[in-house]
Design an enzyme around this catalytic site. Structure first.
Site, PDB file in Angstrom:
ATOM      1  N   LYS A 290      10.521   0.043  12.870  1.00 34.26           N
ATOM      2  CA  LYS A 290      11.077   0.339  11.519  1.00 34.26           C
ATOM      3  C   LYS A 290      12.112   1.344  11.324  1.00 34.26           C
ATOM      4  O   LYS A 290      13.001   1.035  10.670  1.00 34.26           O
ATOM      5  CB  LYS A 290       9.750   0.611  10.705  1.00 34.26           C
ATOM      6  CG  LYS A 290       8.739  -0.204  10.410  1.00 34.26           C
ATOM      7  CD  LYS A 290       7.728   0.193   9.410  1.00 34.26           C
ATOM      8  CE  LYS A 290       6.551  -0.590   9.483  1.00 34.26           C
ATOM      9  NZ  LYS A 290       5.327   0.182   8.699  1.00 34.26           N
TER      10      LYS A 290
ATOM     11  N   HIS B 114      -2.794 -32.550  21.328  1.00 35.41           N
ATOM     12  CA  HIS B 114      -1.623 -33.261  21.587  1.00 35.41           C
ATOM     13  C   HIS B 114      -0.359 -32.566  22.040  1.00 35.41           C
ATOM     14  O   HIS B 114       0.871 -32.740  22.217  1.00 35.41           O
ATOM     15  CB  HIS B 114      -1.056 -34.221  20.561  1.00 35.41           C
ATOM     16  CG  HIS B 114      -2.311 -35.255  20.073  1.00 35.41           C
ATOM     17  ND1 HIS B 114      -2.518 -36.561  20.940  1.00 35.41           N
ATOM     18  CD2 HIS B 114      -3.192 -34.893  19.188  1.00 35.41           C
ATOM     19  CE1 HIS B 114      -3.493 -36.817  20.274  1.00 35.41           C
ATOM     20  NE2 HIS B 114      -4.082 -36.050  19.352  1.00 35.41           N
TER      21      HIS B 114
ATOM     22  N   GLU C 227      10.915  -4.691   3.386  1.00 32.65           N
ATOM     23  CA  GLU C 227      11.105  -6.107   3.362  1.00 32.65           C
ATOM     24  C   GLU C 227      10.396  -6.506   1.762  1.00 32.65           C
ATOM     25  O   GLU C 227      11.159  -6.994   0.944  1.00 32.65           O
ATOM     26  CB  GLU C 227      10.026  -7.043   4.188  1.00 32.65           C
ATOM     27  CG  GLU C 227      10.619  -6.846   5.582  1.00 32.65           C
ATOM     28  CD  GLU C 227       9.998  -6.001   6.508  1.00 32.65           C
ATOM     29  OE1 GLU C 227       9.493  -4.899   5.870  1.00 32.65           O
ATOM     30  OE2 GLU C 227       9.713  -6.468   7.779  1.00 32.65           O
TER      31      GLU C 227
ATOM     32  N   GLY D 124      -4.501  -1.325   5.934  1.00 34.09           N
ATOM     33  CA  GLY D 124      -3.602  -2.727   5.416  1.00 34.09           C
ATOM     34  C   GLY D 124      -3.925  -4.038   5.878  1.00 34.09           C
ATOM     35  O   GLY D 124      -4.226  -5.024   5.122  1.00 34.09           O
ATOM     36  N   ARG D 125      -4.465  -4.224   7.057  1.00 39.10           N
ATOM     37  CA  ARG D 125      -5.101  -5.377   7.461  1.00 39.10           C
ATOM     38  C   ARG D 125      -6.468  -5.602   7.089  1.00 39.10           C
ATOM     39  O   ARG D 125      -7.107  -6.914   7.550  1.00 39.10           O
ATOM     40  CB  ARG D 125      -4.806  -5.596   8.872  1.00 39.10           C
ATOM     41  CG  ARG D 125      -5.410  -4.406   9.855  1.00 39.10           C
ATOM     42  CD  ARG D 125      -4.964  -4.580  11.315  1.00 39.10           C
ATOM     43  NE  ARG D 125      -5.351  -3.431  12.027  1.00 39.10           N
ATOM     44  CZ  ARG D 125      -4.577  -2.232  11.973  1.00 39.10           C
ATOM     45  NH1 ARG D 125      -3.355  -2.131  11.243  1.00 39.10           N
ATOM     46  NH2 ARG D 125      -4.975  -0.987  12.699  1.00 39.10           N
TER      47      ARG D 125
ATOM     48  N   GLU E 217      -3.249  -5.857  15.754  1.00 34.07           N
ATOM     49  CA  GLU E 217      -2.924  -4.640  15.297  1.00 34.07           C
ATOM     50  C   GLU E 217      -3.752  -3.407  15.479  1.00 34.07           C
ATOM     51  O   GLU E 217      -3.579  -2.410  15.506  1.00 34.07           O
ATOM     52  CB  GLU E 217      -2.290  -4.707  13.786  1.00 34.07           C
ATOM     53  CG  GLU E 217      -1.140  -3.711  13.407  1.00 34.07           C
ATOM     54  CD  GLU E 217      -0.836  -3.778  12.017  1.00 34.07           C
ATOM     55  OE1 GLU E 217      -1.682  -4.268  11.007  1.00 34.07           O
ATOM     56  OE2 GLU E 217       0.540  -3.784  11.701  1.00 34.07           O
TER      57      GLU E 217
ATOM     58  N   LYS F  71       0.742  -1.141  -0.112  1.00 32.99           N
ATOM     59  CA  LYS F  71      -0.179  -0.047  -0.111  1.00 32.99           C
ATOM     60  C   LYS F  71       0.960   1.082  -0.066  1.00 32.99           C
ATOM     61  O   LYS F  71       0.750   2.304  -0.697  1.00 32.99           O
ATOM     62  CB  LYS F  71      -0.896  -0.015   1.347  1.00 32.99           C
ATOM     63  CG  LYS F  71      -1.804   1.040   1.305  1.00 32.99           C
ATOM     64  CD  LYS F  71      -2.611   1.051   2.579  1.00 32.99           C
ATOM     65  CE  LYS F  71      -3.203   2.499   2.740  1.00 32.99           C
ATOM     66  NZ  LYS F  71      -4.129   2.585   4.154  1.00 32.99           N
TER      67      LYS F  71
HETATM   68  O1  F6P Z   1       4.055  -2.747   9.538  1.00 36.34           O
HETATM   69  C1  F6P Z   1       2.982  -2.806   9.580  1.00 36.34           C
HETATM   70  C2  F6P Z   1       2.259  -2.611   8.319  1.00 36.34           C
HETATM   71  O2  F6P Z   1       1.888  -1.354   8.060  1.00 36.34           O
HETATM   72  C3  F6P Z   1       0.749  -3.023   8.244  1.00 36.34           C
HETATM   73  O3  F6P Z   1      -0.275  -2.556   8.581  1.00 36.34           O
HETATM   74  C4  F6P Z   1       0.643  -3.403   6.894  1.00 36.34           C
HETATM   75  O4  F6P Z   1      -0.298  -4.376   6.646  1.00 36.34           O
HETATM   76  C5  F6P Z   1       2.005  -3.948   6.476  1.00 36.34           C
HETATM   77  O5  F6P Z   1       2.775  -3.175   7.185  1.00 36.34           O
HETATM   78  C6  F6P Z   1       2.541  -3.808   4.946  1.00 36.34           C
HETATM   79  O6  F6P Z   1       2.280  -2.391   4.731  1.00 36.34           O
HETATM   80  P1  F6P Z   1       2.422  -1.999   3.070  1.00 36.34           P
HETATM   81  O7  F6P Z   1       1.241  -2.605   2.304  1.00 36.34           O
HETATM   82  O8  F6P Z   1       2.458  -0.401   3.033  1.00 36.34           O
HETATM   83  O9  F6P Z   1       3.790  -2.668   2.373  1.00 36.34           O
END
Ligand code: F6P
Length: 549
Positions: A512, A384, A212, A267-268, A353, A206
């Site tokens: 971050k 188990h 990453e 995002g979530r 979150e 987003k």
């Molecule tokens: O680090 C948390 C977060 O901002 C989440 O809320 C989000 O889903 C994820 O990182 C990925 O973010 P992006 O879609 O901006 O890469």
């Protein structure tokens, strides 16, 4: 607004909690033969049995009164109405618009967002169909065989877990592989198994600034170029989903290869947007749409059903009951369906979150507990291992069991065993086994009385452990959409009660920033005095281990 803990409805619930704490569900079931029939609800093909909870009708009424008193009705209208309820970012929260098939407009700042939502859906459809039909070709003229979907958090968990859960509905046109972690082992393994001429990379971010995801995409692009593709060919093999079109084009993604999203999609909560493109590529567009339709049905149920038969409200208020009045620190999710094994991880991000907050929307530090720890895994495996603690440990851990009544290509024996374990666990948690029962069982075991009492004590199961059981017929796209939306709305309701902003996530930001500073430290670009002694020591150890020999 009155603070939560000084609300009369809250105080009434405190009294009720004190009055039911010593009561045992086993006795309630014995006294009231209609309990199971009364404490059940159904919507969108999902059946909820909540009779194995430590509640009486009076408690339930009290919980619903609290929900009303905290302004649930108006909060719900504000969310669906596009009000900027994400107050710290001044944003509307409209994942519900992404699955709005009502034909009605959804207004944000005086503008209807539906035309853009529908146009993006259409772009997802045509792109999916062109990939599946082989019309979309790679730079050497070969159709796409593999999709590498790169993203993290909400830009990964939803697509990964939905395609896993709907495995029986997958199209065999393409294989979709997901990569999230910046750990290079993962992307390396995935790229080693695909042919660059037949591979499409979907980069989902987003913000288009997540370390990453950016690094994994750079690695994929370098791999593509090293395998023989040129910069010009990248356009046929790389697409992006982002609300940051400028950053995506600056990165080198062709503008027509960018699927938009908007700042009013968290995002979530984004799997319903173009972040769901890998779902569509894996399952086909109609199945992706089915997912959206199921969620839309749950939205309608959440909006329209009275509180006492409203699935998200019932589950949310039971959660509040245990979190705030029984000091339950966690909730365990137990899907008895192998393909749904990822749901606990999905709901973990969604819930933790969203409601892992310490300040109210008004800026007061809360004087009550907020979001619980969410964990869990597929049944029967947990039986188990960690179920021991749920049965006999000292923490109260409410559980959500879930089971499809039928599965595709069903093996009746396996499925009956799976179901019997699921139901059996809910029963064991609820009724437990008394000392006297355990003592009686040991009759004739050849033990002296002292040993017999000692063993019986260890075998005693207190019971009175709460659980919900969610049943549905087959887990098809629509039902899964409804199930996920059910949890979204449950989290929303709890956020309203606790009066937190469920839609920001400031708590992840510091890590971050510091992660980037440490990277500078590791790469020798930062002064040592920026770091505390422990972190510096760790950096030095890493640098020494990686120093040129
Ligand atoms: O680090 C948390 C977060 O901002 C989440 O809320 C989000 O889903 C994820 O990182 C990925 O973010 P992006 O879609 O901006 O890469």
């Amino acid at each position: 607004m009155t603070t939560l803990t000084s609300q009369p409805e809250w105080q009434r619930l405190s009294e009720l909690a004190a009055s039911v704490k010593d009561a045992h569900m086993r006795d309630w079931f014995a006294q009231d033969p209609s309990r199971a029939e009364t404490m059940q609800a159904e919507a969108c093909g999902i059946h909820l049995d909540y009779s194995k909870n430590r509640v009486t009708q009076e408690v339930l009424d009290g919980l619903f009164e609290l929900a009303s008193a905290r302004g649930l009705d108006s909060a719900r209208s504000e969310m669906f109405g596009g009000e900027p309820i994400n107050t710290t970012e001044n944003r509307a929260v409209l994942h519900t618009a992404l699955r709005n098939f009502s034909g009605q407009p959804v207004m944000v700042d005086g503008e209807d967002v539906m035309p853009e939502v529908l146009a993006t859906l259409e772009k997802i459809r045509t792109f999916t169909e062109s990939v599946h039909s082989g019309e979309h070709k790679g730079y050497t003229g070969k159709p796409v065989k593999d999709v590498v979907a790169i993203g993290i958090g909400g830009s990964f968990l939803g697509p990964k877990i939905m395609t896993e859960a709907l495995k029986p509905y997958r199209s065999d046109a393409v294989n979709v592989h997901f990569v999230a972690n910046v750990d290079g082992c993962h992307i390396k393994d995935v790229l080693a198994g695909v042919d660059h001429e037949e591979t499409l990379v979907v980069m989902s971010s987003k913000s288009f600034s997540t370390q990453e995801t950016l690094q994994n995409t750079v690695t994929a692009r370098d791999w593509f170029l090293a395998q023989g593709g040129t910069q010009e060919d990248v356009a046929k093999h790389f697409v992006a989903v982002s609300s940051n079109v400028k950053a995506a084009t600056d990165f080198g993604i062709a503008e027509h290869n960018i699927f938009p999203m908007w700042d009013w999609v968290g995002g979530r909560y984004s799997l319903w947007s173009a972040i769901g493109l890998p779902i569509s590529l894996s399952l086909g567009f109609e199945n992706f749409k089915g997912l959206l339709e199921g969620a839309h049905e749950m939205d309608n149920h959440f909006k329209d059903a009275p509180l006492k038969s409203n699935l998200p409200v019932i589950m949310a208020m039971l959660g509040v009951w245990y979190r705030n009045f029984f000091d339950a620190q966690s909730t365990v999710m137990l899907p008895y369906y192998h393909y749904l094994r990822g749901l606990p991880a999905y709901v973990q991000q969604l819930d933790m979150e969203s409601n892992g907050k310490q300040v109210t929307k008004d800026g007061e530090v809360v004087d009550h507990e907020t979001g619980p720890i969410i964990w869990g895994s597929e049944g029967t495996n947990g039986q188990h291992s960690f179920h021991q603690l749920i049965h006999q440990g000292t923490s109260l851990i409410p559980a959500d069991f879930m089971l499809p009544l039928n599965v595709p290509n069903q093996d009746d024996t396996h499925h009956a065993m799976l179901a019997s374990n699921c139901f059996g666990q809910t029963q064991a948690l609820m009724q437990g086994k008394t000392f006297d029962e355990c003592y009686a069982d040991l009759e004739g075991a050849g033990l002296d009385d002292e040993t017999r009492q000692h063993i019986a004590l260890h075998k005693t199961m207190p019971g009175n452990k709460p659980s919900n059981t969610l049943l549905f017929n087959q887990l098809d796209p629509k039902t899964l959409g409804s199930l996920v939306a059910l949890y979204e709305h449950k989290v929303f309701v709890q956020g309203v009660i606790w009066q937190v902003n469920s839609f920001d996530q400031w708590g992840v930001e510091l890590g971050k920033v510091l992660g980037n500073q440490v990277l500078d430290g590791i790469q020798g670009k930062a002064d040592a005095d920026q770091f505390d002694a422990s972190t510096l020591q760790l950096i030095e150890k890493f640098r020494n281990a990686n120093a040129p020999k």
